[in-house]
Design an enzyme around this catalytic site. Structure first.
Site, PDB file in Angstrom:
ATOM      1  N   ILE A 108     -11.010 -15.486  -6.044  1.00  0.00           N
ATOM      2  CA  ILE A 108     -11.583 -16.830  -5.954  1.00  0.00           C
ATOM      3  C   ILE A 108     -11.788 -17.171  -4.484  1.00  0.00           C
ATOM      4  O   ILE A 108     -10.925 -16.898  -3.653  1.00  0.00           O
ATOM      5  CB  ILE A 108     -10.713 -17.882  -6.672  1.00  0.00           C
ATOM      6  CG1 ILE A 108     -11.396 -19.261  -6.622  1.00  0.00           C
ATOM      7  CG2 ILE A 108      -9.294 -17.941  -6.109  1.00  0.00           C
ATOM      8  CD1 ILE A 108     -10.777 -20.289  -7.553  1.00  0.00           C
ATOM      9  N   ILE A 139      -7.482 -14.202  -2.792  1.00  0.00           N
ATOM     10  CA  ILE A 139      -8.217 -15.314  -2.204  1.00  0.00           C
ATOM     11  C   ILE A 139      -9.308 -14.734  -1.306  1.00  0.00           C
ATOM     12  O   ILE A 139      -9.032 -13.934  -0.413  1.00  0.00           O
ATOM     13  CB  ILE A 139      -7.297 -16.238  -1.378  1.00  0.00           C
ATOM     14  CG1 ILE A 139      -6.086 -16.691  -2.220  1.00  0.00           C
ATOM     15  CG2 ILE A 139      -8.090 -17.428  -0.837  1.00  0.00           C
ATOM     16  CD1 ILE A 139      -6.407 -17.429  -3.500  1.00  0.00           C
ATOM     17  N   LYS A 140     -10.549 -15.148  -1.562  1.00  0.00           N
ATOM     18  CA  LYS A 140     -11.683 -14.606  -0.803  1.00  0.00           C
ATOM     19  C   LYS A 140     -11.912 -15.426   0.470  1.00  0.00           C
ATOM     20  O   LYS A 140     -12.063 -16.643   0.413  1.00  0.00           O
ATOM     21  CB  LYS A 140     -12.958 -14.616  -1.642  1.00  0.00           C
ATOM     22  CG  LYS A 140     -12.999 -13.525  -2.684  1.00  0.00           C
ATOM     23  CD  LYS A 140     -14.262 -13.593  -3.513  1.00  0.00           C
ATOM     24  CE  LYS A 140     -15.349 -12.702  -2.972  1.00  0.00           C
ATOM     25  NZ  LYS A 140     -16.492 -12.617  -3.912  1.00  0.00           N
ATOM     26  N   ILE A 141     -11.941 -14.718   1.586  1.00  0.00           N
ATOM     27  CA  ILE A 141     -12.202 -15.329   2.890  1.00  0.00           C
ATOM     28  C   ILE A 141     -13.376 -14.576   3.524  1.00  0.00           C
ATOM     29  O   ILE A 141     -13.353 -13.347   3.591  1.00  0.00           O
ATOM     30  CB  ILE A 141     -10.961 -15.239   3.805  1.00  0.00           C
ATOM     31  CG1 ILE A 141      -9.788 -16.021   3.187  1.00  0.00           C
ATOM     32  CG2 ILE A 141     -11.275 -15.752   5.207  1.00  0.00           C
ATOM     33  CD1 ILE A 141      -8.482 -15.912   3.951  1.00  0.00           C
TER      34      ILE A 141
END
Length: 372
Positions: A108, A139-141
Site C-alpha cells: 500500500i 509500505i510503498k515509498i
C-alpha cells in the site's frame, strides 16, 4: 496448474498480482489466483484504487457509514484502502507463513502528494503500517530524492518497504544503499533484521514507451532496430547491480545479522506496444530472487502462452550495455528519459489520487444522511 506460471515460479520468480479491488476479495477471485495461478503477492497503487473505488463494486455500505460519520474525504479513502489491504493480507497469510515471510505480501502506497517531502512520508508510512496492522504488509515509498532518506528511516524502524517508481540504474543503487543504511539503523536499535523485508520496484514497459517514441521520431533503420530493447537492457543491468551490492562486504555483515536481501521487483510489465509479444517483460526477465508483478491480462497471457525458458537475465549484461550505448550514439539521453519517467510517474499517481479524492467526495455527499 498452469505450466508456464509454474515454470516461472520454479525459476525463482515470485508472481504477484498488480491489482486489487473489494470485488476481487469478496468474490473469492484473489484466493483462486493464489490457489491456481501461483500468485504469491499483491501490489496496489493510487491508480489501481482510483479505478476500483470509482467502479463502486462493494464499497457502497462502507461509504454510507463513513458519510454518516461525516469523516473527511482523506480519512474515508484511508479507511477504504486499508480495509482492502488488510483483507487481502489475511487471504495471503498462509503464503506468508509458508515462505517464512518472503511472499504473501500486500503493498500500500503513501499519499503520492508527499513524494517530494521526506518527513511527512515517514509519518504516513508509520500511520499506514499501524492502520493495516498486518505483518505481511509492505509500505510503498517512491524512489524520489526525498523518498531515499524516508526509506532509510522507515526500514530503521522495522517497517517493511516496497520502494516504487525506480527507472534509472543510478537511482536503483541509491535505493539499495538506503535499504542497507536502514538495516544498519535497525541493527543498532537492536531490532530483529530477519523480520524486515523489502522489494525495489524497477519499472520496465514505460522505458520502452518513452525511448521508442524518440526512436520513431528519428525514423532511421538503425533507430527502428533498437525498438523494444531499452527496457530489457535497463532491467537486466539493474539485476547486475543487485548481484554486485548483495555480494559486498557491507551486505555480508548484515547477512550475518539475519537480514534479508531487497529483491528486485519488475513493475509495469504489461506490454504497451501491440507489435511486441504480450509476455515480453515476463519471458525475458527471468532470474532467481526476483518478483514480477503483473496486471491480470499479463498473468493470463503468461498462463496461456508464456515462453519461460530458464534464466534470461544473467549472461546478458554486455549485450544490454551495448544496447544502451547504441541509443546514446543516436543522441537519446538516458538521463533525460529516466528524469521524464520519474516526473511523469509521480504526476500520474498524484492525478489518480486527486481523481479519487473528487469521486469519493461526491459519493460521500450523495450518501450523506439528511439532518435530523
Amino acid at each position: 496448474m498452469t505450466d508456464a506460471l509454474k515454470r516461472l515460479s520454479d525459476e525463482g520468480v515470485a508472481i504477484w498480482l498488480d491489482d486489487l479491488s473489494r470485488k476481487r476479495i469478496t468474490s473469492g477471485n484473489l484466493a483462486e489466483l493464489i490457489d491456481q495461478q501461483h500468485v504469491v503477492g499483491v501490489t496496489t497503487n493510487p491508480s489501481i484504487f482510483q479505478k476500483a473505488i470509482s467502479a463502486g463494486d462493494g464499497y457502497e455500505q462502507q461509504l454510507a457509514d463513513l458519510a454518516a460519520r461525516k469523516v473527511t474525504v482523506e480519512e474515508a479513502i484511508r479507511m477504504i484502502t486499508t480495509a482492502d489491504v488488510r483483507d487481502a493480507a489475511d487471504i495471503l497469510r498462509p503464503v506468508f507463513d509458508a515462505t517464512g515471510g518472503q511472499d504473501g505480501r500486500v503493498s500500500i502506497e503513501v499519499d503520492p502528494r508527499l513524494a517530494h517531502h521526506t518527513t511527512p512520508t515517514i509519518a504516513e508510512a508509520k500511520q499506514l503500517a499501524w492502520l493495516v496492522d498486518r505483518p505481511n504488509t509492505l509500505i510503498k515509498i517512491p524512489a524520489t530524492k526525498a523518498g531515499l532518506p524516508a526509506i532509510t528511516e522507515v526500514i530503521g524502524l522495522g517497517i517493511s518497504v516496497n520502494v516504487t517508481l525506480i527507472f534509472s540504474l543510478e537511482r536503483y543503487r541509491e535505493v539499495m544503499d538506503a535499504y542497507l543504511a536502514g538495516l544498519e539503523k535497525a541493527k543498532a536499535a537492536g531490532l530483529d533484521l530477519s523480520l524486515i523485508r523489502s522489494v525495489a520496484s524497477f519499472f520496465v514497459s514505460r522505458v520502452d514507451t518513452e525511448i521508442d517514441k524518440r526512436l520513431e521520431k528519428l525514423g532511421t533503420d538503425e533507430a527502428k532496430a533498437l525498438k523494444g530493447k531499452a527496457a530489457l537492457a535497463n532491467a537486466r543491468l539493474a539485476y547486475e547491480a543487485y548481484e554486485e551490492v548483495f555480494s559486498s562486504d557491507r551486505w555480508a555483515a548484515l547477512d550475518k545479522a539475519g537480514a534479508n536481501k531487497q529483491r528486485p521487483l519488475w513493475a509495469s510489465t504489461g506490454v504497451k506496444d501491440p507489435a511486441f509479444k504480450d509476455t515480453l517483460y515476463v519471458d525475458e526477465l527471468v532470474a532467481p530472487g526476483t518478483v514480477n508483478t503483473m496486471p491480470e491480462a499479463t498473468l493470463e497471457a503468461t498462463a496461456d502462452h508464456g515462453g519461460i525458458k530458464g534464466d534470461t537475465v544473467r549472461g546478458t549484461y554486455d549485450a544490454a550495455r551495448a544496447d544502451l550505448e547504441a541509443l546514446a550514439k543516436l543522441g537519446i539521453s538516458y538521463d533525460d528519459v529516466v528524469k521524464v519517467l520519474e516526473d511523469e510517474g509521480v504526476e500520474k499517481f498524484e492525478a489518480s489520487w486527486n481523481d479519487l479524492l473528487k469521486s469519493t467526495e461526491a459519493e460521500l455527499e450523495r450518501l450523506a444522511p439528511s439532518e435530523g
